[in-house]
Scaffold this motif. Structure first.
Motif, PDB file in Angstrom:
ATOM      1  N   PRO A  93      35.241  43.493  28.499  1.00 26.96           N
ATOM      2  CA  PRO A  93      35.543  43.985  29.799  1.00 26.96           C
ATOM      3  C   PRO A  93      37.006  43.363  29.775  1.00 26.96           C
ATOM      4  N   ASP A  94      37.749  44.123  30.827  1.00 21.61           N
ATOM      5  CA  ASP A  94      39.090  43.286  31.076  1.00 21.61           C
ATOM      6  C   ASP A  94      39.036  42.074  31.827  1.00 21.61           C
ATOM      7  N   ALA A  95      37.694  42.181  32.721  1.00 22.03           N
ATOM      8  CA  ALA A  95      37.870  40.628  33.287  1.00 22.03           C
ATOM      9  C   ALA A  95      36.466  40.403  33.491  1.00 22.03           C
ATOM     10  N   ILE A  96      36.133  39.122  33.709  1.00 23.05           N
ATOM     11  CA  ILE A  96      34.639  38.682  34.273  1.00 23.05           C
ATOM     12  C   ILE A  96      34.632  37.770  35.468  1.00 23.05           C
ATOM     13  N   CYS A  97      33.753  37.884  36.388  1.00 24.45           N
ATOM     14  CA  CYS A  97      33.721  37.040  37.482  1.00 24.45           C
ATOM     15  C   CYS A  97      32.313  36.195  37.199  1.00 24.45           C
ATOM     16  N   PHE A  98      32.304  34.868  37.018  1.00 25.35           N
ATOM     17  CA  PHE A  98      31.109  34.319  36.705  1.00 25.35           C
ATOM     18  C   PHE A  98      30.730  33.467  38.113  1.00 25.35           C
ATOM     19  N   ASP A  99      29.392  33.391  38.115  1.00 28.51           N
ATOM     20  CA  ASP A  99      28.627  32.726  39.075  1.00 28.51           C
ATOM     21  C   ASP A  99      27.742  31.772  38.034  1.00 28.51           C
ATOM     22  N   TYR A 100      27.572  30.490  38.809  1.00 32.71           N
ATOM     23  CA  TYR A 100      27.000  29.398  37.806  1.00 32.71           C
ATOM     24  C   TYR A 100      25.279  29.580  37.875  1.00 32.71           C
ATOM     25  N   ASP A 101      24.808  29.580  38.991  1.00 34.87           N
ATOM     26  CA  ASP A 101      23.185  29.513  39.369  1.00 34.87           C
ATOM     27  C   ASP A 101      22.916  30.976  39.073  1.00 34.87           C
TER      28      ASP A 101
END
Length: 157
Positions: A93-101
């Protein structure tokens, strides 16, 4: 009436008369940046990796975390399996937003970041833009450190 007669009869500044002249023929076309109709413009794709938080929840502006802005096509994935499958089927994708848990007894957002780095290395791809909406500052820093380290390593080689 000719242009010379017009100049004599009326005292018009020279630059106005030049506007009235027919344009010269050009050998080469002038290249102009294409204009996009807002309906035709392709939205950037953002993977939202989080098992709980709906990025489109109107009670909170979660897309403020997006590294490519709020006007995006959001793909909400909740696990490492969904994350891997989407990228394998559609590309980065153009971007990724990560959560940890990502839930009890499940691989984490950190595991997704490790897989993403391996995928980019194997396919010789540039890491997409990324951010983290993780509320735990230590977990957020862990993902950030991993991805920044990879970016710095690829720039030095």
């Amino acid at each position: 009436m000719s242009l010379a007669i017009l100049k004599k009869l009326i005292s018009i500044p020279f630059w106005i008369i030049n506007i009235l002249k027919k344009p010269e023929k050009r050998e080469q076309p002038i290249m102009v940046a294409p204009s996009f109709d807002s309906k035709e413009q392709k939205l950037k794709k953002l993977i939202w990796l989080d098992d709980n938080i709906n990025p489109m929840d109107p009670r909170m502006d979660w897309l403020a975390y997006s590294p490519v802005g709020r006007n995006v096509d959001v793909i909400w994935v909740k696990s490492l399996g969904e994350f891997k499958n989407w990228i394998k089927q559609n590309g980065l994708p153009d971007a990724i937003c990560f959560d940890y848990d990502l839930g009890d007894n499940n691989p984490t957002g950190y595991d997704c970041a490790i897989w993403l780095i391996q995928y980019c290395q194997h396919n010789q791809l540039v890491l997409p833009s990324w951010a983290s909406q993780c509320t735990n500052p230590l977990q957020k820093a862990t993902i950030k450190r991993l991805l920044k380290g990879f970016v710095q390593e690829t720039r030095s080689t």
